[in-house]
Motif scaffolding. Structure first.
Motif, PDB file in Angstrom:
ATOM      1  N   ASP A 370     -26.239 -38.600   7.872  1.00 51.06           N
ATOM      2  CA  ASP A 370     -25.556 -38.602   9.170  1.00 51.06           C
ATOM      3  C   ASP A 370     -26.732 -39.466  10.162  1.00 51.06           C
ATOM      4  N   SER A 372     -27.136 -39.558  14.009  1.00 53.22           N
ATOM      5  CA  SER A 372     -27.210 -39.217  14.879  1.00 53.22           C
ATOM      6  C   SER A 372     -27.840 -37.820  14.669  1.00 53.22           C
ATOM      7  N   THR A 373     -28.098 -37.178  13.926  1.00 57.09           N
ATOM      8  CA  THR A 373     -28.977 -35.742  13.481  1.00 57.09           C
ATOM      9  C   THR A 373     -29.765 -36.386  12.373  1.00 57.09           C
ATOM     10  N   ASN A 374     -29.597 -37.861  12.187  1.00 63.73           N
ATOM     11  CA  ASN A 374     -30.637 -37.754  10.571  1.00 63.73           C
ATOM     12  C   ASN A 374     -30.640 -36.521   9.402  1.00 63.73           C
ATOM     13  N   LEU A 375     -29.529 -36.346   9.094  1.00 59.14           N
ATOM     14  CA  LEU A 375     -29.184 -35.076   7.740  1.00 59.14           C
ATOM     15  C   LEU A 375     -28.558 -35.628   6.684  1.00 59.14           C
ATOM     16  N   HIS A 377     -25.780 -34.452   4.490  1.00 60.91           N
ATOM     17  CA  HIS A 377     -24.703 -33.905   4.050  1.00 60.91           C
ATOM     18  C   HIS A 377     -23.999 -34.265   2.795  1.00 60.91           C
ATOM     19  N   ARG A 394     -32.876 -32.746   4.898  1.00 62.38           N
ATOM     20  CA  ARG A 394     -33.352 -34.101   6.217  1.00 62.38           C
ATOM     21  C   ARG A 394     -33.302 -35.289   4.583  1.00 62.38           C
ATOM     22  N   GLY A 657     -26.423 -21.725  16.360  1.00 64.63           N
ATOM     23  CA  GLY A 657     -27.086 -23.531  16.686  1.00 64.63           C
ATOM     24  C   GLY A 657     -28.151 -23.586  18.409  1.00 64.63           C
ATOM     25  N   TYR A 658     -27.672 -22.881  18.980  1.00 64.55           N
ATOM     26  CA  TYR A 658     -28.497 -22.564  20.130  1.00 64.55           C
ATOM     27  C   TYR A 658     -27.885 -21.600  21.299  1.00 64.55           C
ATOM     28  N   ALA A 728     -27.546 -28.045  22.474  1.00 68.73           N
ATOM     29  CA  ALA A 728     -28.086 -28.055  21.049  1.00 68.73           C
ATOM     30  C   ALA A 728     -29.033 -28.731  20.726  1.00 68.73           C
ATOM     31  N   ASN A 729     -30.003 -29.324  21.470  1.00 68.71           N
ATOM     32  CA  ASN A 729     -31.194 -30.491  21.594  1.00 68.71           C
ATOM     33  C   ASN A 729     -32.208 -28.856  21.749  1.00 68.71           C
TER      34      ASN A 729
END
Length: 730
Positions: A370, A372-375, A377, A394, A657-658, A728-729
């Motif tokens: 992904d 957008s998150t550089n993860l 999955h 990551r 998440g937050y 979230a960020n």
């Protein structure tokens, strides 16, 4: 000249070393005799000299100079012995016998040439000596009895010896040459025989058939088994002949009853049994064999003669073909799935299921990156048919990242643990992996994921043949993922546009209201200023200084109100356009800074403050978030009412998440119908309260710029709790 060729004068050997040994033997014998004569004091000085010359010849011959050593020996011996003949007794001297020995030695040391040369020299020497003695030039004690004819007779004898020895050497040469030719012919014939035998043996051994004669049945005696049985099974022919039950014990258990029945039925019908079955080798390796035989009736028992043929390669090819057909069906099914499905999660799941079933892999893993998150999955991860839920990693970590960076298939057929360790593998499997095959999921521009098949059962479970279907599936999956992502992206864009339109409508309404309210609220202090300026002029003319000071104060208050209103409007307009860089800040330090700014109001109203523990760190524009907390605390202080023990609590609620932050008071509270209205511009529930009505609008704008939201939970006379998030960020 160093002898580097065949120097054998008698052709007594084909090797220079053989001739050298013969010459050394002759020289050694001569050295022994001369040494013995010297020891017996028979012509000792001459024998000593001759012994020294023989030693020199032996050294030369041993060093390889056989011709030089031979001729040095012959010439020196001839000179020494001739000198003794001349000095002593002439023809009757014992040294004459030595000259005969020199002739014989010449044949051994120098062959025909040496025999002729030495014989001629001795004949000439005898003739000269006889002539000199006959004329009285040379005199010895036997000269009176010696006649020239004696020397002639001796010369004839020497000549005959020379000729006979020359003939003998020639005869020996011919005999040896014939023997060599015969030996060469024999060697040639033997080589041809060995070559023919080797060809026959190679032909027999290259035939991939194991011939046998045995009794039928599961315990029939094996009377003969070809030697190829060792290569086929690892057991020798003797093992098969000594153990009648060996064959049946090696047959795969699933094939035993079938082949016994087929053999029995074929023999009963008079047909040749033609069987295919699996056979285990000594190393427990499984092979497919074709077994064909015919019946031979012996005097007292029934025998079958036949052959065993290893057909493992053919069977594996058939299995591979069957597997390829299944894989093609899988590719076709997956392609249809990819075309029909639009739900990305279901699409990946069904693709993984069909891969797992078609390729019979122990484990199948599909990894998707992904950006957008550089993860990375793992929407599909099955180990031995059981789904696993792996947490995302990551990009840059683990073996999956290395596979994506390689941008090409990777086959690990053996030493999996060692090779995967070099690729930074993160081990999560319960059962060790023995082999694997990975293919990147690639679009035209980039790698977006990886498909990996693993086997925990055996090494070499996959091959290069698997590349094409898996890459086809990976390419189709990449197209489907990109298509789904584009559809999702388009949907999000449309949602964003709709949201922006709604926000724009709200902003337009807010702008209209703002324009009206701003003009009204700004007009009010201007009217006040204009009115009191008139009063100021009248009071100045009348000299009413008390009223003059009152008018000036009212003008100053109106001016201050207008300045505060304009400053807050300017501050509100700047939010979202001018922002400080976000940084990681402990929320506790934000609360502390905000409380310092309202410290006077807190002390004046004697408000107690409670701050929660373990406040998290947030990534925010610190100054703006301080304003949020400051405004919420200031708002709580304003609406405490007649509370005798005013209190404010600041804390957070942990969430996935937050976190959710809150500011809670025990003031007068807010009616539910006003919970949304209070965040509007210039909305003041109490017109007589302090402030401009912009504070909560400012708070709402700051929270939304950080990607969060704000809401209130309150009832009349029960206080109010303002909740807000920072995205979230954050």
């Amino acid at each position: 000249m160093k002898n580097t060729s065949n120097s054998n004068p008698l052709n007594l050997g084909s090797e220079p070393s053989g001739m050298r040994l013969l010459i050394l033997a002759v020289l050694g014998t001569a050295l022994l005799n001369t040494s013995l004569l010297a020891a017996l004091d028979i012509n000792r000085p001459f024998m000593v000299v001759l012994s020294c010359i023989l030693v020199l010849s032996i050294v030369l011959t041993y060093a390889g100079y056989t011709a030089i050593g031979s001729w040095v020996t012959l010439i020196s011996s001839l000179i020494v012995l001739s000198t003794l003949v001349f000095r002593n007794n002439g023809i009757r001297d014992i040294a004459v016998m030595g000259l005969i020995v020199v002739i014989i030695s010449a044949g051994l040391l120098a062959g025909k040439t040496g025999t002729i040369i030495i014989g001629a020299l001795i004949i000439i020497e005898m003739g000269i000596y006889g002539a000199l003695e006959a004329r009285g030039i040379v005199i010895n004690k036997f000269s009176a009895e010696n006649y020239f004819g004696d020397y002639v007779a001796l010369s004839f004898a020497v000549g005959l010896i020379t000729v006979f020895q020359w003939l003998v050497i020639g005869r020996l040469d011919n005999t040896i040459k014939n023997a060599k030719n015969e030996l060469a012919e024999r060697k040639k014939f033997q080589a041809q025989l060995q070559e023919a035998e080797a060809r026959y043996r190679g032909l027999v051994e290259s035939i991939p058939l194991v011939l046998y004669t045995s009794e039928p049945g599961n315990s029939g005696v094996w009377h003969f088994v070809g030697p190829q049985i060792t290569d086929l099974t690892g057991y020798s022919p003797e093992d098969w002949q000594n153990d009648p039950g060996l064959w049946f014990s090696l047959v795969h258990p699933d094939d035993r009853q079938r082949i016994l029945e087929e053999e029995r039925q074929a023999l009963q019908e008079g047909r040749m049994p033609m069987l295919e079955y699996r056979l285990f080798t000594r190393t427990n390796q499984m092979k497919w064999v074709y077994d064909e035989s015919l019946v031979v009736v012996n005097t007292d028992k029934q025998l079958v003669q036949g052959f065993l043929l290893d057909i493992t390669t053919r069977k594996l090819a058939e299995e591979q073909l069957t597997k390829r057909i299944a894989e093609l069906h899988a590719v076709h099914g997956i392609s249809e799935t990819l075309v029909q499905k639009s739900d990305l999660k279901k699409l990946i799941y069904e693709t993984g299921e069909q891969i797992r079933l078609a390729f019979k892999a122990s484990n199948v893993l599909i990894a998707i990156h992904d950006p957008s998150t550089n993860l990375i999955h793992f929407p599909y991860d099955y180990e031995d048919g059981v789904p696993r839920k792996d947490p995302p990693i990551r990009y840059g970590e683990g073996m999956t990242t290395r596979l994506m960076e390689m941008k090409k298939p990777l086959l690990i057929d053996s030493n999996w643990a060692e090779r995967s360790k070099e690729l930074n593998a993160i081990y999560t499997n319960k059962i060790p992996v023995l082999s694997s095959f990975s293919v990147p999921i690639m679009t035209t521009e980039q790698v977006i994921g990886v498909i990996t098949l693993e086997s925990s059962e055996r090494e070499y479970a996959f091959s290069e043949i698997d590349t094409r279907p898996i890459m086809t599936i990976a390419s189709s999956l990449a197209v489907a993922i990109e298509k789904t992502r584009l559809q999702d992206s388009l949907k999000k864009e449309l949602d964003i546009q709709e949201k922006l339109i709604r926000e724009l409508e709200v902003k337009n309404e807010e702008l209209e209201r703002f324009t009206y309210t701003a003009s009204h609220d700004l007009k009010s202090p201007l009217i006040t200023i204009r009115g009191f300026l008139g009063y100021l002029e009248q009071d100045a003319r009348k000299g009413n200084f008390d009223r003059l000071n009152t008018d000036i104060q009212r003008i100053s208050d109106a001016t201050e109100k207008m300045h505060r209103l304009l400053s807050e409007l300017l501050e509100l307009s700047r939010i979202g356009r001018v922002a400080n860089e976000k940084q990681d800040v402990p929320f506790g330090s934000i609360v502390a800074d905000a409380l310092k700014r309202v410290e006077g109001q807190l002390q004046e109203k004697q408000v107690s403050i409670a701050i929660g523990s373990d406040l998290p760190t947030v990534c925010v524009d610190k100054e703006r978030v301080i304003e949020v907390v400051q405004n919420l605390v200031d708002n709580a202080i304003k609406f405490m009412g007649d509370q005798k023990e005013p209190a404010i609590e600041i804390g957070h609620l942990p969430q996935d998440g937050y976190p959710i932050f809150y500011v809670r008071d025990n003031g007068i509270g807010i009616k539910k119908e006003f919970h949304k209205r209070i965040f509007g511009l210039f909305d003041k529930l109490n017109p007589d309260s302090e402030g401009t009505g912009i504070g909560l609008s400012l708070v709402k704008r700051i929270v939304e710029v950080h990607g969060g939201s704000i809401w209130v939970d309150s009832e009349i006379d029960s206080g109010a709790t303002f909740y807000f998030t920072l995205g979230a960020n954050s």
